[in-house]
Design a protein around this motif. Sequence first.
Motif, PDB file in Angstrom:
ATOM      1  N   LEU A  61     -23.658  -7.344   1.209  1.00 45.40           N
ATOM      2  CA  LEU A  61     -24.377  -6.861  -0.088  1.00 45.40           C
ATOM      3  C   LEU A  61     -25.388  -5.779   0.356  1.00 45.40           C
ATOM      4  CD1 LEU A  61     -25.046  -9.885  -1.877  1.00 45.40           C
ATOM      5  CD2 LEU A  61     -22.823  -8.506  -2.024  1.00 45.40           C
ATOM      6  N   ALA A 113     -27.271 -12.043   1.766  1.00 44.10           N
ATOM      7  CA  ALA A 113     -26.650 -10.839   1.539  1.00 44.10           C
ATOM      8  C   ALA A 113     -26.040 -10.062   2.509  1.00 44.10           C
ATOM      9  CB  ALA A 113     -27.899  -9.701   0.892  1.00 44.10           C
ATOM     10  N   ALA A 127     -25.281  -6.056  -7.713  1.00 47.91           N
ATOM     11  CA  ALA A 127     -24.350  -6.793  -7.056  1.00 47.91           C
ATOM     12  C   ALA A 127     -23.772  -7.990  -7.664  1.00 47.91           C
ATOM     13  CB  ALA A 127     -24.862  -7.253  -5.805  1.00 47.91           C
ATOM     14  N   ILE A 163     -21.633  -2.793  -2.408  1.00 45.49           N
ATOM     15  CA  ILE A 163     -20.727  -3.614  -1.392  1.00 45.49           C
ATOM     16  C   ILE A 163     -20.062  -3.335  -0.474  1.00 45.49           C
ATOM     17  CG2 ILE A 163     -19.791  -5.909  -1.519  1.00 45.49           C
ATOM     18  CD1 ILE A 163     -21.066  -6.360  -4.456  1.00 45.49           C
ATOM     19  N   TYR A 176     -29.939  -6.615  -6.815  1.00 48.66           N
ATOM     20  CA  TYR A 176     -29.300  -7.797  -6.661  1.00 48.66           C
ATOM     21  C   TYR A 176     -28.568  -7.884  -8.289  1.00 48.66           C
ATOM     22  CZ  TYR A 176     -29.291 -13.018  -7.391  1.00 48.66           C
ATOM     23  OH  TYR A 176     -28.989 -14.147  -7.663  1.00 48.66           O
TER      24      TYR A 176
END
Length: 120
Positions: free
Chosen positions: A74, A69, A110, A14, A107
């Motif tokens: 992200l 995202a 994150a 990130i 995912y």
Amino acid sequence: MDEKDIATLQNADIDYEDIIDRFEGNESLYLKLAELFLDDPHMPNVRKAFAAGDLATAEAEAHALKGVAGNLSLTSVHQLAKSMNDALRDGDEATATKLLPELNEAYAKAVEALREVLGR
């Protein structure tokens, strides 16, 4: 955010620098939106669509996930959702299917990082 939070985000790919640029230094706004992301339905919907063989829905959900995202910096999630969206748009189910485990992993990383930073 303190240095520990920034490191947590960076370890999950990130992009903190991008967050500061995109949100003009407004970390609290970012954190509010990150909180909302934790309940975002797009990734679960991608999984459900793949499981059902519904590639049109998978494409639409991957496209939406790509946008969310990207807005939240992200990086890996954004790139993988984009690649999946592109593959599905081009009718390349095999490539999209190969990307699903990578996208799931990015995912999950994150979400875990955001939960840690948010204290959730």
